[in-house]
Write an enzyme that holds these catalytic residues in place. Structure first.
Site, PDB file in Angstrom:
ATOM      1  N   ASN A 289       7.169   2.005   6.441  1.00 35.65           N
ATOM      2  CA  ASN A 289       7.511   1.238   5.191  1.00 35.65           C
ATOM      3  C   ASN A 289       8.930   0.306   5.408  1.00 35.65           C
ATOM      4  OD1 ASN A 289       8.644   0.098   2.827  1.00 35.65           O
ATOM      5  ND2 ASN A 289       8.731   2.048   1.840  1.00 35.65           N
ATOM      6  N   VAL A 290       8.579  -0.916   5.704  1.00 39.14           N
ATOM      7  CA  VAL A 290       9.994  -1.533   6.283  1.00 39.14           C
ATOM      8  C   VAL A 290      11.084  -1.662   5.463  1.00 39.14           C
ATOM      9  CG1 VAL A 290       8.662  -3.284   7.765  1.00 39.14           C
ATOM     10  CG2 VAL A 290       9.060  -3.605   5.378  1.00 39.14           C
TER      11      VAL A 290
ATOM     12  N   SER B 194       8.323 -18.778   3.806  1.00 37.89           N
ATOM     13  CA  SER B 194       7.360 -19.499   3.263  1.00 37.89           C
ATOM     14  C   SER B 194       7.715 -20.751   2.718  1.00 37.89           C
ATOM     15  CB  SER B 194       7.209 -18.540   1.858  1.00 37.89           C
ATOM     16  OG  SER B 194       6.150 -19.185   0.888  1.00 37.89           O
TER      17      SER B 194
ATOM     18  N   ALA C 243      13.433 -16.394  -3.197  1.00 43.15           N
ATOM     19  CA  ALA C 243      14.796 -16.003  -2.977  1.00 43.15           C
ATOM     20  C   ALA C 243      14.808 -15.071  -1.533  1.00 43.15           C
ATOM     21  CB  ALA C 243      15.564 -15.025  -3.964  1.00 43.15           C
TER      22      ALA C 243
ATOM     23  N   TYR D 123      10.295 -13.725  -4.687  1.00 41.98           N
ATOM     24  CA  TYR D 123       9.707 -14.272  -3.527  1.00 41.98           C
ATOM     25  C   TYR D 123      10.443 -15.501  -2.818  1.00 41.98           C
ATOM     26  CZ  TYR D 123       5.920 -15.021  -0.206  1.00 41.98           C
ATOM     27  OH  TYR D 123       4.905 -15.335   0.806  1.00 41.98           O
TER      28      TYR D 123
HETATM   29  N1  LIG Z   1      -0.974 -16.043   3.003  1.00 41.52           N
HETATM   30  C1  LIG Z   1      -0.263 -17.047   2.544  1.00 41.52           C
HETATM   31  O1  LIG Z   1      -0.504 -18.131   1.790  1.00 41.52           O
HETATM   32  C2  LIG Z   1       1.485 -17.018   2.867  1.00 41.52           C
HETATM   33  C3  LIG Z   1       2.118 -18.072   2.423  1.00 41.52           C
HETATM   34  C4  LIG Z   1       3.628 -18.094   2.889  1.00 41.52           C
HETATM   35  C5  LIG Z   1       4.057 -16.805   3.334  1.00 41.52           C
HETATM   36  N2  LIG Z   1       3.441 -15.867   3.853  1.00 41.52           N
HETATM   37  C6  LIG Z   1       4.009 -14.826   4.281  1.00 41.52           C
HETATM   38  O2  LIG Z   1       3.258 -14.178   5.554  1.00 41.52           O
HETATM   39  C7  LIG Z   1       3.438 -12.919   5.764  1.00 41.52           C
HETATM   40  C8  LIG Z   1       1.869 -12.065   6.000  1.00 41.52           C
HETATM   41  O3  LIG Z   1       1.295 -12.433   4.643  1.00 41.52           O
HETATM   42  P1  LIG Z   1      -0.271 -12.413   4.566  1.00 41.52           P
HETATM   43  O4  LIG Z   1      -0.667 -13.313   3.987  1.00 41.52           O
HETATM   44  O5  LIG Z   1      -0.871 -11.961   5.944  1.00 41.52           O
HETATM   45  O6  LIG Z   1      -0.651 -11.268   3.451  1.00 41.52           O
HETATM   46  P2  LIG Z   1      -1.365  -9.657   3.431  1.00 41.52           P
HETATM   47  O7  LIG Z   1      -1.100  -9.096   2.138  1.00 41.52           O
HETATM   48  O8  LIG Z   1      -2.721  -9.895   4.268  1.00 41.52           O
HETATM   49  O9  LIG Z   1      -0.545  -8.729   4.672  1.00 41.52           O
HETATM   50  C9  LIG Z   1       0.687  -8.307   4.412  1.00 41.52           C
HETATM   51  C10 LIG Z   1       0.819  -7.078   5.277  1.00 41.52           C
HETATM   52  O10 LIG Z   1       2.126  -6.516   4.803  1.00 41.52           O
HETATM   53  C11 LIG Z   1       1.994  -4.843   4.807  1.00 41.52           C
HETATM   54  N3  LIG Z   1       3.082  -4.532   3.828  1.00 41.52           N
HETATM   55  C12 LIG Z   1       3.558  -4.787   2.601  1.00 41.52           C
HETATM   56  N4  LIG Z   1       4.539  -4.349   2.421  1.00 41.52           N
HETATM   57  C13 LIG Z   1       4.869  -3.520   3.495  1.00 41.52           C
HETATM   58  C14 LIG Z   1       6.029  -2.661   3.633  1.00 41.52           C
HETATM   59  N5  LIG Z   1       6.857  -2.150   2.696  1.00 41.52           N
HETATM   60  N6  LIG Z   1       5.838  -2.040   4.745  1.00 41.52           N
HETATM   61  C15 LIG Z   1       5.024  -2.362   5.836  1.00 41.52           C
HETATM   62  N7  LIG Z   1       4.005  -2.908   5.572  1.00 41.52           N
HETATM   63  C16 LIG Z   1       3.940  -3.731   4.308  1.00 41.52           C
HETATM   64  C17 LIG Z   1       0.620  -4.941   3.802  1.00 41.52           C
HETATM   65  O11 LIG Z   1      -0.098  -3.527   3.596  1.00 41.52           O
HETATM   66  C18 LIG Z   1      -0.349  -5.978   4.525  1.00 41.52           C
HETATM   67  O12 LIG Z   1      -0.920  -5.372   5.704  1.00 41.52           O
HETATM   68  C19 LIG Z   1       4.133 -12.476   4.516  1.00 41.52           C
HETATM   69  O13 LIG Z   1       5.772 -12.232   4.769  1.00 41.52           O
HETATM   70  C20 LIG Z   1       4.085 -13.573   3.475  1.00 41.52           C
HETATM   71  O14 LIG Z   1       4.792 -13.523   2.503  1.00 41.52           O
HETATM   72  C21 LIG Z   1       1.870 -15.823   3.311  1.00 41.52           C
END
Ligand SMILES: NC(=O)c1ccc[n+]([C@@H]2O[C@H](COP(=O)([O-])OP(=O)(O)OC[C@H]3O[C@@H](n4cnc5c(N)ncnc54)[C@H](O)[C@@H]3O)[C@@H](O)[C@H]2O)c1
Length: 246
Positions: A62-63, A141, A156, A154
């Site tokens: 858990n980060v 993002s 922020a 988010y």
């Molecule tokens: N998909 C989008 O549209 C988008 C847009 C902008 C930014 N992002 C960013 O990209 C990154 C990846 O997101 P994604 O779209 O692949 O989402 P996702 O939900 O598919 O993947 C996120 C992963 O992070 C893990 N996670 C969540 N909280 C955690 C914690 N406390 N400790 C360890 N792991 C944890 C989840 O279990 C999941 O596997 C994120 O930082 C997200 O904010 C995504």
């Protein structure tokens, strides 16, 4: 192979962009440490990469919890003795407009998206400093650049990530460590599950490529920044959004 024998740590690697990055890094020769708090998805992800011929290990992390981060780093160092790449990719949303947002919603997002990046980076930095090199990639993002209705927490956290990146690029650059941010636009992953259809259609329409991004397209950006091809790229904010902000 662009990451031959490199030891990489990717957070949030059990799904979405993180999983695509783990697959890509492994296919480029990296030994990939997948960190996630979703145990089941994490095991599936590692099994998938291993079955594709890659080298990968699972770490239940858990980060937001510094102890789990530290014990992951201790294990990686005991087994491999170095860390070349850190991708701070884990992120969550807990959306609500200002008057409706609870303190927990605000705190949870900051704890994972911002404190999580601090925890992981501070935990690996001493190793990279001793090695005299490394690449750290943070995930922001579009919401971090422009804000987004219902996403104060988010936005922020994601704006904060750009500040962390630019600060660490100055602090760690002289020690041979590059720190950069990737800024995804809307990408088709589970994180969009809570977004209403109408808003998703709007996101597609706002993008000049008129579609959502694919996780593999973000993984390509992570790969570039992780690799020696980006050897002079430090403190950059790389938008990978189909041009949504134009
Ligand atoms: N998909 C989008 O549209 C988008 C847009 C902008 C930014 N992002 C960013 O990209 C990154 C990846 O997101 P994604 O779209 O692949 O989402 P996702 O939900 O598919 O993947 C996120 C992963 O992070 C893990 N996670 C969540 N909280 C955690 C914690 N406390 N400790 C360890 N792991 C944890 C989840 O279990 C999941 O596997 C994120 O930082 C997200 O904010 C995504």
């Amino acid at each position: 192979m662009r990451l031959q024998a490199k030891i990489s740590i990717i957070t949030g690697a059990a799904s979405g962009i993180g999983l695509a990055a783990a697959q890509k890094f492994a296919s480029e020769g990296s030994i990939v440490m997948l960190c996630d708090h979703n145990e089941e998805a994490l095991s599936r992800a590692v099994a998938q990469i291993t079955s594709e011929g890659g080298q990968a290990e699972a770490f239940l992390v858990n980060v937001a919890d510094r102890e789990t981060v530290d014990s992951m780093v201790t294990r990686v160092l005991a087994d491999y003795g170095r860390i070349d790449i850190l991708v701070n990719n884990a992120g969550i949303t807990r959306d609500a407009s200002l008057l409706k947002m609870t303190q927990n919603q605000f705190d949870d997002v900051i704890a994972v998206n911002l404190n999580g990046v601090f925890n992981c980076t501070q935990a690996v930095a001493p190793t990279m400093i001793n090695q005299g090199g490394g690449s750290i990639i943070n995930t922001s993002s579009i919401a971090g650049l422009y804000g987004n209705f219902g996403q104060a927490n988010y936005a922020a956290s994601k704006a904060g990530i750009i500040g962390l990146t630019k600060t660490w690029a100055r602090e760690l650059g002289p020690k041979g460590i590059r720190v950069n941010t990737v800024v995804p636009g809307a990408v088709a992953t589970d994180i969009l599950k809570t977004i209403p259809e109408k808003l998703l259609a709007q996101a597609e329409n706002n993008c000049w490529l008129r579609r959502l991004g694919k996780p593999s397209e973000l993984a390509n950006a992570y790969l570039f920044l992780a690799s020696d091809e980006a050897s002079f790229v430090n403190g950059a904010t790389l938008e990978v959004s189909g041009g949504v902000s134009l």
